[in-house]
Design an enzyme around this catalytic site. Sequence first.
Site, PDB file in Angstrom:
ATOM      1  N   CYS A 151      -7.462  31.937  -5.393  1.00  0.00           N
ATOM      2  CA  CYS A 151      -8.554  31.856  -6.380  1.00  0.00           C
ATOM      3  C   CYS A 151      -9.921  31.933  -5.694  1.00  0.00           C
ATOM      4  O   CYS A 151     -10.768  32.741  -6.083  1.00  0.00           O
ATOM      5  CB  CYS A 151      -8.411  30.597  -7.225  1.00  0.00           C
ATOM      6  SG  CYS A 151      -8.035  29.099  -6.286  1.00  0.00           S
TER       7      CYS A 151
HETATM    8  N1  LIG Z   1      -3.631  26.605  -9.588  1.00  0.00           N
HETATM    9  C1  LIG Z   1      -4.407  27.638  -9.306  1.00  0.00           C
HETATM   10  O1  LIG Z   1      -5.549  27.729  -9.785  1.00  0.00           O
HETATM   11  C2  LIG Z   1      -3.901  28.737  -8.397  1.00  0.00           C
HETATM   12  C3  LIG Z   1      -4.715  29.845  -8.196  1.00  0.00           C
HETATM   13  C4  LIG Z   1      -4.288  30.872  -7.348  1.00  0.00           C
HETATM   14  C5  LIG Z   1      -3.073  30.757  -6.707  1.00  0.00           C
HETATM   15  N2  LIG Z   1      -2.306  29.657  -6.913  1.00  0.00           N
HETATM   16  C6  LIG Z   1      -1.039  29.562  -6.185  1.00  0.00           C
HETATM   17  O2  LIG Z   1       0.036  29.602  -7.102  1.00  0.00           O
HETATM   18  C7  LIG Z   1       1.113  28.805  -6.599  1.00  0.00           C
HETATM   19  C8  LIG Z   1       1.492  27.788  -7.662  1.00  0.00           C
HETATM   20  O3  LIG Z   1       0.360  26.941  -7.881  1.00  0.00           O
HETATM   21  P1  LIG Z   1       0.263  25.944  -9.114  1.00  0.00           P
HETATM   22  O4  LIG Z   1      -1.134  25.472  -9.137  1.00  0.00           O
HETATM   23  O5  LIG Z   1       0.840  26.552 -10.315  1.00  0.00           O
HETATM   24  O6  LIG Z   1       1.221  24.752  -8.593  1.00  0.00           O
HETATM   25  P2  LIG Z   1       2.034  23.695  -9.462  1.00  0.00           P
HETATM   26  O7  LIG Z   1       1.377  23.464 -10.769  1.00  0.00           O
HETATM   27  O8  LIG Z   1       2.247  22.539  -8.561  1.00  0.00           O
HETATM   28  O9  LIG Z   1       3.453  24.411  -9.721  1.00  0.00           O
HETATM   29  C9  LIG Z   1       4.361  24.606  -8.674  1.00  0.00           C
HETATM   30  C10 LIG Z   1       5.636  25.241  -9.213  1.00  0.00           C
HETATM   31  O10 LIG Z   1       6.492  25.517  -8.111  1.00  0.00           O
HETATM   32  C11 LIG Z   1       7.794  24.948  -8.355  1.00  0.00           C
HETATM   33  N3  LIG Z   1       8.312  24.485  -7.066  1.00  0.00           N
HETATM   34  C12 LIG Z   1       7.909  23.414  -6.340  1.00  0.00           C
HETATM   35  N4  LIG Z   1       8.582  23.367  -5.171  1.00  0.00           N
HETATM   36  C13 LIG Z   1       9.424  24.421  -5.156  1.00  0.00           C
HETATM   37  C14 LIG Z   1      10.371  24.917  -4.240  1.00  0.00           C
HETATM   38  N5  LIG Z   1      10.578  24.321  -3.064  1.00  0.00           N
HETATM   39  N6  LIG Z   1      11.079  26.022  -4.560  1.00  0.00           N
HETATM   40  C15 LIG Z   1      10.888  26.643  -5.733  1.00  0.00           C
HETATM   41  N7  LIG Z   1       9.993  26.207  -6.659  1.00  0.00           N
HETATM   42  C16 LIG Z   1       9.277  25.121  -6.362  1.00  0.00           C
HETATM   43  C17 LIG Z   1       7.575  23.846  -9.351  1.00  0.00           C
HETATM   44  O11 LIG Z   1       8.772  23.743 -10.114  1.00  0.00           O
HETATM   45  P3  LIG Z   1       9.398  22.391 -10.693  1.00  0.00           P
HETATM   46  O12 LIG Z   1       8.322  21.341 -10.564  1.00  0.00           O
HETATM   47  O13 LIG Z   1       9.750  22.693 -12.094  1.00  0.00           O
HETATM   48  O14 LIG Z   1      10.599  22.100  -9.845  1.00  0.00           O
HETATM   49  C18 LIG Z   1       6.411  24.388 -10.187  1.00  0.00           C
HETATM   50  O15 LIG Z   1       6.890  25.232 -11.199  1.00  0.00           O
HETATM   51  C19 LIG Z   1       0.613  28.170  -5.293  1.00  0.00           C
HETATM   52  O16 LIG Z   1       1.038  28.917  -4.189  1.00  0.00           O
HETATM   53  C20 LIG Z   1      -0.886  28.249  -5.432  1.00  0.00           C
HETATM   54  O17 LIG Z   1      -1.550  28.288  -4.190  1.00  0.00           O
HETATM   55  C21 LIG Z   1      -2.683  28.648  -7.752  1.00  0.00           C
END
Ligand SMILES: NC(=O)c1ccc[n+]([C@@H]2O[C@H](COP(=O)([O-])OP(=O)(O)OC[C@H]3O[C@@H](n4cnc5c(N)ncnc54)[C@H](OP(=O)(O)O)[C@@H]3O)[C@@H](O)[C@H]2O)c1
Length: 369
Positions: A173
Amino acid sequence: VTAEGHRARGVQVGGPVRGPDQALLPVAVVGATGYAGGEAVRILAGHPRVRLSYLASHTRAGLPLAAVQPHLRAAGDLSLAPVDPERIAAAAEVAVLALPAGASAGLAPDLLARGCRVVDLGPDFRLKDGEAWRRWYRSEPAAAEWRAKAVYGLPEVRREEIAGARLVAVPGCYPTAAILALWPALASGLCHPEDIIIDAKSGVSGAGSEPTAATHFCEADENVTPYALAGAHRHTPEIEQELSLAAGGAVTVSFNPHLVPLSRGLLCTCYARLARGADGAAATALYREWYRDAPFVQVLSETLPSTKPTAGANACHVAVRVDGRTGRLVACAAIDNLQKGAAGQGVQALNLMAGWDETAGLGRLGMYP
Ligand SMILES: NC(=O)c1ccc[n+]([C@@H]2O[C@H](COP(=O)([O-])OP(=O)(O)OC[C@H]3O[C@@H](n4cnc5c(N)ncnc54)[C@H](OP(=O)(O)O)[C@@H]3O)[C@@H](O)[C@H]2O)c1
């Protein structure tokens, strides 16, 4: 994903989709319970050419999606299934991965080997330099072969490469906003490549849905906090990698993020030394020309970007000013971190990979107030 590839598989490409569900491109979202994955589901559920064919969760398989993401209840009778590469690849032609750092490194090659294309919203394939990964992420990098093949998925600078990619590493982001704010100035030689400062602010959803002490309501509300200052943030090498390509030589940045009390929204204000004479109008004209064919980048002139007008939209609002007194260029970019900063940009890349209009299924208008 080529048009030929889709036709061979019976997937409709080109022209409006009129047929039954089978004519739509089957897409999986892995990490559908998280913030970025949930936003990907929200966008794809309304996409005219996509069918959500598999939603995966690491720890909550078996639950209805709406039990975790109640705002997605009307998306249909969708349930969460395990993160099983064989089942995902059997169900989907493209998988959108929204997983924590390190979790895509093994899964993505497994899916790719089974013929599934991958749009990764996480960082595992963004850095070309394995040493940089080790330094900032303190773990082993993903396989060199796939880091080399992955296309850094910023469509505004790499549209053709994304269209031909099997694996797209969607930018973070902060890097999305910082790169879009600085790319035209660096690529055109308007500013010097050294002594660049990026002062950045992000809403709390940028930290993901797992609560931490810093994201606790009482800590985050009515508070603004710097963190990971002085080159400590993991997005630093990614920003430098891409801006070095823009400048045609090494770029180093001082990248300093702050947590601000917003759910969504991210603003970067970037400072660079001018390399040649220009006034604000000339700099704005240069940016307008640069982004002429970029449907999601709006270059503002009279007003300045702020986060709220981009909320809910795959939009980046950019403005540039010249501070003649200090010889500095000041460039700002605002995005919704979950849209242009993650899932929206991922769908933009998916559209290009599928040979569709880049804007298919994506909103460009923000929610206000
Ligand atoms: N948030 C943002 O604004 C944003 C922006 C750009 C990029 N990103 C990137 O997008 C990714 C997700 O971010 P997020 O903010 O959505 O995080 P989040 O809300 O913490 O969601 C993480 C997800 O990953 C799953 N997960 C956790 N550990 C795992 C594992 N070992 N194997 C497979 N699945 C697993 C979780 O599933 P369960 O909990 O259901 O098990 C959950 O669905 C990250 O790499 C982040 O850097 C995020």
